[in-house]
Design an enzyme around this catalytic site. Structure first.
Site, PDB file in Angstrom:
ATOM      1  N   HIS A   1       2.978  64.785 -41.895  1.00  0.00           N
ATOM      2  CA  HIS A   1       1.517  64.857 -41.779  1.00  0.00           C
ATOM      3  C   HIS A   1       1.137  66.204 -41.184  1.00  0.00           C
ATOM      4  O   HIS A   1       1.443  66.493 -40.027  1.00  0.00           O
ATOM      5  CB  HIS A   1       1.033  63.708 -40.909  1.00  0.00           C
ATOM      6  CG  HIS A   1      -0.457  63.582 -40.856  1.00  0.00           C
ATOM      7  ND1 HIS A   1      -1.319  64.363 -41.599  1.00  0.00           N
ATOM      8  CD2 HIS A   1      -1.251  62.736 -40.135  1.00  0.00           C
ATOM      9  CE1 HIS A   1      -2.558  64.015 -41.342  1.00  0.00           C
ATOM     10  NE2 HIS A   1      -2.545  63.034 -40.454  1.00  0.00           N
TER      11      HIS A   1
ATOM     12  N   GLU B   1      -5.910  51.416 -45.857  1.00  0.00           N
ATOM     13  CA  GLU B   1      -6.322  52.235 -47.000  1.00  0.00           C
ATOM     14  C   GLU B   1      -6.102  51.477 -48.303  1.00  0.00           C
ATOM     15  O   GLU B   1      -6.935  51.534 -49.224  1.00  0.00           O
ATOM     16  CB  GLU B   1      -5.557  53.555 -47.016  1.00  0.00           C
ATOM     17  CG  GLU B   1      -6.009  54.502 -48.123  1.00  0.00           C
ATOM     18  CD  GLU B   1      -5.334  55.865 -48.077  1.00  0.00           C
ATOM     19  OE1 GLU B   1      -5.723  56.744 -48.867  1.00  0.00           O
ATOM     20  OE2 GLU B   1      -4.402  56.045 -47.261  1.00  0.00           O
TER      21      GLU B   1
ATOM     22  N   HIS C   1      -4.190  59.121 -48.214  1.00  0.00           N
ATOM     23  CA  HIS C   1      -4.012  59.693 -46.880  1.00  0.00           C
ATOM     24  C   HIS C   1      -2.729  59.168 -46.244  1.00  0.00           C
ATOM     25  O   HIS C   1      -2.097  59.871 -45.447  1.00  0.00           O
ATOM     26  CB  HIS C   1      -5.199  59.354 -45.991  1.00  0.00           C
ATOM     27  CG  HIS C   1      -5.074  59.871 -44.599  1.00  0.00           C
ATOM     28  ND1 HIS C   1      -5.121  61.215 -44.296  1.00  0.00           N
ATOM     29  CD2 HIS C   1      -4.868  59.235 -43.413  1.00  0.00           C
ATOM     30  CE1 HIS C   1      -4.965  61.391 -43.005  1.00  0.00           C
ATOM     31  NE2 HIS C   1      -4.806  60.201 -42.438  1.00  0.00           N
TER      32      HIS C   1
ATOM     33  N   PHE D   1      -8.854  61.070 -36.706  1.00  0.00           N
ATOM     34  CA  PHE D   1      -9.259  60.520 -35.421  1.00  0.00           C
ATOM     35  C   PHE D   1     -10.762  60.727 -35.222  1.00  0.00           C
ATOM     36  O   PHE D   1     -11.337  61.716 -35.664  1.00  0.00           O
ATOM     37  CB  PHE D   1      -8.499  61.200 -34.282  1.00  0.00           C
ATOM     38  CG  PHE D   1      -7.086  60.691 -34.087  1.00  0.00           C
ATOM     39  CD1 PHE D   1      -6.520  59.757 -34.930  1.00  0.00           C
ATOM     40  CD2 PHE D   1      -6.312  61.167 -33.026  1.00  0.00           C
ATOM     41  CE1 PHE D   1      -5.228  59.291 -34.740  1.00  0.00           C
ATOM     42  CE2 PHE D   1      -5.017  60.711 -32.824  1.00  0.00           C
ATOM     43  CZ  PHE D   1      -4.471  59.774 -33.681  1.00  0.00           C
TER      44      PHE D   1
ATOM     45  N   CYS E   1      -7.751  65.171 -38.836  1.00  0.00           N
ATOM     46  CA  CYS E   1      -6.885  65.200 -40.018  1.00  0.00           C
ATOM     47  C   CYS E   1      -7.665  65.224 -41.329  1.00  0.00           C
ATOM     48  O   CYS E   1      -7.074  65.239 -42.410  1.00  0.00           O
ATOM     49  CB  CYS E   1      -5.934  64.011 -39.984  1.00  0.00           C
ATOM     50  SG  CYS E   1      -4.878  64.024 -38.515  1.00  0.00           S
TER      51      CYS E   1
ATOM     52  N   LYS F   1       2.911  62.836 -48.084  1.00  0.00           N
ATOM     53  CA  LYS F   1       3.368  62.961 -46.699  1.00  0.00           C
ATOM     54  C   LYS F   1       4.784  62.430 -46.518  1.00  0.00           C
ATOM     55  O   LYS F   1       5.451  62.738 -45.527  1.00  0.00           O
ATOM     56  CB  LYS F   1       2.413  62.229 -45.758  1.00  0.00           C
ATOM     57  CG  LYS F   1       1.028  62.860 -45.621  1.00  0.00           C
ATOM     58  CD  LYS F   1       0.182  62.107 -44.619  1.00  0.00           C
ATOM     59  CE  LYS F   1      -1.191  62.738 -44.429  1.00  0.00           C
ATOM     60  NZ  LYS F   1      -2.097  62.483 -45.580  1.00  0.00           N
TER      61      LYS F   1
END
Length: 414
Positions: free
Chosen positions: A341, A315, A305, A400, A165, A336
Site C-alpha cells: 500500500h 468494499e 482499494h 483515513f 490514502c 497492492k
C-alpha cells in the site's frame, strides 16, 4: 466529465522505475515486498515493506538540489519526468503562454516524515544550530507539486490535495476538473509517498494495521484472502499527464484513455474504519458513474482499494450494492498484493494500472489469493492475469478520516 485525455504515464514503484518495468512485473504477478532495509526493524512487530531499492535521485535531479528534498519529492520529480517524456512534452521548449497553461496537482498523504524523524533526532542529540535551513521546505507535503513546478518550469494552476490514502485519486480528479473548467490545457497529476520509517511502522503497528508475516514477505499482502492480517507499507509515485482533448489531438499526442468520471464522498463515521455497510464507498462509486454519464453495466474492471485488511469485505459489499446483477460480470483485482500500500501515492499508481488494463486488454491479478474470505465472494482475478477487452474501468481509493475517491477511465476511440 468530458474531453479529458490521458497522454502520459510515469511511476516509480517497488517493482521498478518507469511504467514498462512495473507493468511487466504486475501482469506477471511479481512481488516487490521484502525485509525492511531503511532502518533496523528487528524490534518491530512488522519487519517488511515494499521498498524501492534501485533509485538514484541524481539521475533526475542536480546533486546540489537533492539535499533540499525529502525522498517523496524526489520520487515525484522522477515520475513526472517519465510521464512528460512519455507524453512527448519538453517543458524547456514551452513559451511563456504555454507554461502558464500547464498545471501541477501532486499530493502526498504524509509528506517528508523520514526527514522529520531524522531531524528530530538531530535537534535532540546535537541542538538547534545543527538543523538544516532546508528542513522545512524539504518536508512540506505541497513541495512535491512545488518542486515539480520549479524543476520543469510549469506556471499554471498548482495544488496539493492531502486526503490520506485517497490523495493520488483526489489529485487526478481535481486536475481533470481544472482542465474541464478551462483553467489549464495540461496538468501533471498524481501522488508521491516515501514514509518507510521507524515512526511510521511503529505507528501503524500500534494500530494493528500492518501484516506481521515477516517470515514470508512474498505472501504477506493478500487482499480478500481469509488469512489476511494487515497491509504492507510501500512507497513510490504515480503521475499522469492530463490534457484537454482538442489540445492533445492538435499536437498529435498518443491518447491512452479518457478520464470521464470522478466521485468523492465522506463516511462521516470513524477516524480509520469505514462503516460496515460500505455506504461511503458505495456513494462515491455512484457519483463517479453519474459524473461519467454511463451505467454501472458499462464498467468492466475495478482496481479495488483492497489493502489486505478486514475492510476488503466492506468494499466487496459496496461493489455488490452498487453494481447489482452486473457484479458477477465484473473483473476486480488488488494490485497492492504485489507492491503493498503506497498510501498517498496509491491512487496515482493504481490509476495507471487501470489505464494500462484498458490499453492492453490485460487484467492484472490479485496474487496470494489462496482461500478467499467467504465475505469476499467476487471474481478478483486470482493469482494470474487474464485477457479482457475493456471500454470503461474504475479505480477506488479510500483513506483515513473517511475520505473516498473513485475515478473512471474509458478507452479512447479517436
Amino acid at each position: 466529465m468530458k474531453n479529458i485525455a490521458v497522454t502520459g504515464l510515469g511511476m516509480v514503484t517497488p517493482l521498478g522505475l518507469g511504467v514498462e518495468k512495473t507493468w511487466e512485473g504486475i501482469v506477471n504477478g511479481r512481488n516487490g515486498i521484502g525485509p525492511i532495509t531503511r532502518f533496523d526493524a528487528s524490534d518491530y512487530s512488522t519487519q517488511i515493506a515494499g521498498e524501492i531499492t534501485d533509485f538514484d535521485p541524481r539521475d533526475y535531479i542536480d546533486g546540489k538540489e537533492v539535499k533540499k528534498m525529502d525522498l517523496f519529492i524526489q520520487y515525484a520529480i522522477a515520475a513526472t519526468k517519465f510521464a512528460l517524456d512519455d507524453a512527448g512534452l519538453e517543458p524547456s521548449k514551452l513559451t511563456t503562454e504555454q507554461s502558464e497553461r500547464f498545471g501541477v496537482v501532486i499530493g502526498s498523504g504524509i509528506g517528508g516524515l523520514p526527514l522529520i524523524e531524522s531531524t528530530g533526532r538531530t535537534l535532540l542529540d546535537r541542538g538547534p544550530k545543527k538543523v538544516s535551513p532546508f528542513f522545512i521546505p524539504a518536508v512540506l507535503a505541497n513541495m512535491a507539486a512545488g518542486q515539480v513546478s520549479i524543476h520543469f518550469g510549469l506556471k499554471g494552476p498548482m495544488d496539493c490535495p492531502v486526503t490520506a490514502c485517497t490523495t493520488g485519486a483526489s489529485a487526478i480528479g481535481d486536475a481533470a476538473r481544472i482542465i474541464e473548467r478551462g483553467d489549464a490545457d495540461i496538468v501533471v497529476a498524481g501522488g508521491a509517498e516515501a514514509a518507510i520509517t521507524g515512526l511510521t511502522v511503529a505507528g501503524f503497528g500500534a494500530a494493528k494495521a500492518l501484516s506481521k508475516r515477516n517470515d514470508d514477505p512474498a505472501t504477506a499482502s493478500r487482499p480478500f484472502d481469509k488469512d489476511r492480517d494487515g497491509f504492507v507499507i510501500g512507497e513510490g509515485a504515480g503521475v499522469i499527464v492530463l490534457e484537454n482533448m482538442e489540445h492533445a489531438k492538435a499536437r498529435g499526442a498518443k491518447i491512452y484513455s479518457e478520464v470521464i468520471g470522478y466521485g468523492m464522498s465522506a463516511d462521516a463515521y470513524h477516524m480509520t474504519a469505514p462503516p460496515s455497510d460500505g455506504n461511503g464507498a458505495l456513494r462515491c462509486m455512484k457519483k463517479a458513474i453519474a459524473d461519467a454519464g454511463i451505467e454501472p453495466e458499462d464498467i468492466g474492471y475495478i482496481n479495488a482499494h483492497a489493502t489486505s485488511t478486514m475492510a476488503d469485505a466492506i468494499e466487496t459489499n459496496a461493489i455488490r450494492q452498487g453494481f447489482g446483477y452486473h457484479t458477477d460480470n465484473l473483473t476486480i483485482s488488488s494490485t497492492k498484493s504485489m507492491i503493498g500500500h503506497l498510501l498517498g501515492a496509491a491512487g496515482g499508481v493504481e490509476a495507471i494500472f487501470t489505464i494500462k488494463a484498458i490499453e492492453t486488454g490485460v487484467i492484472p491479478p490479485t496474487i496470494n489469493l489462496m482461500e478467499p474470505d467467504p465475505k469476499c465472494d467476487l471474481f478478483y482475478t486470482p493469482n494470474k492475469a487474464i485477457n479482457k477487452e475493456l471500454d470503461c474501468a474504475l479505480s477506488n481509493s479510500f483513506g483515513f478520516g473517511g475520505v473516498n475517491g473513485s475515478l473512471i477511465f474509458r478507452k479512447h476511440k479517436g
